[in-house]
Design a protein around this motif. Sequence first.
Motif, PDB file in Angstrom:
ATOM      1  N   THR A 195      55.302   4.407  27.405  1.00  0.00           N
ATOM      2  CA  THR A 195      55.172   3.248  26.538  1.00  0.00           C
ATOM      3  C   THR A 195      54.154   3.537  25.450  1.00  0.00           C
ATOM      4  O   THR A 195      53.442   4.537  25.499  1.00  0.00           O
ATOM      5  CB  THR A 195      54.784   2.001  27.365  1.00  0.00           C
ATOM      6  OG1 THR A 195      54.798   0.852  26.522  1.00  0.00           O
ATOM      7  CG2 THR A 195      53.432   2.147  28.017  1.00  0.00           C
ATOM      8  N   THR A 202      60.168   5.981  22.885  1.00  0.00           N
ATOM      9  CA  THR A 202      59.811   5.065  23.961  1.00  0.00           C
ATOM     10  C   THR A 202      60.609   3.783  23.767  1.00  0.00           C
ATOM     11  O   THR A 202      61.045   3.503  22.647  1.00  0.00           O
ATOM     12  CB  THR A 202      58.307   4.746  23.947  1.00  0.00           C
ATOM     13  OG1 THR A 202      57.966   4.178  22.694  1.00  0.00           O
ATOM     14  CG2 THR A 202      57.470   5.965  24.221  1.00  0.00           C
ATOM     15  N   PRO A 203      60.782   3.010  24.808  1.00  0.00           N
ATOM     16  CA  PRO A 203      60.383   3.279  26.177  1.00  0.00           C
ATOM     17  C   PRO A 203      61.355   4.237  26.851  1.00  0.00           C
ATOM     18  O   PRO A 203      62.488   4.413  26.406  1.00  0.00           O
ATOM     19  CB  PRO A 203      60.445   1.905  26.837  1.00  0.00           C
ATOM     20  CG  PRO A 203      61.558   1.209  26.122  1.00  0.00           C
ATOM     21  CD  PRO A 203      61.465   1.710  24.687  1.00  0.00           C
ATOM     22  N   CYS A 230      59.424  -1.591  24.505  1.00  0.00           N
ATOM     23  CA  CYS A 230      58.512  -1.317  25.622  1.00  0.00           C
ATOM     24  C   CYS A 230      58.092  -2.629  26.287  1.00  0.00           C
ATOM     25  O   CYS A 230      58.079  -2.735  27.512  1.00  0.00           O
ATOM     26  CB  CYS A 230      57.264  -0.567  25.139  1.00  0.00           C
ATOM     27  SG  CYS A 230      57.583   1.063  24.449  1.00  0.00           S
TER      28      CYS A 230
END
Length: 89
Positions: free
Chosen positions: A11, A61-62, A18
């Motif tokens: 994250t 991310t995530p 995220c």
Amino acid sequence: MTERRPFVLFTQDQCPQCEMLKRMLALPLRGAFDEQIEVLHRQADPQAFEALADAHALARTPALLHRPTGRLLLDTGSLGAVKAFLTHS
């Protein structure tokens, strides 16, 4: 040294996806997997984040990583996909 958790959540700051994944883990899944997931935050632990992300060719991310198999889940927007990954990896 503590035992490593089998899953890693990658994250970072200013990442709406995220935050959505964290809410999914906390609310619909009711924290059922919290003890199995290590949260690795790009800004809080940049060296560890970059080392593990580079080792798995992670570019965004995530993401969820299953350490024992090296499998990555990048499609974290689906509750079914996240639960299946955490349950069957």
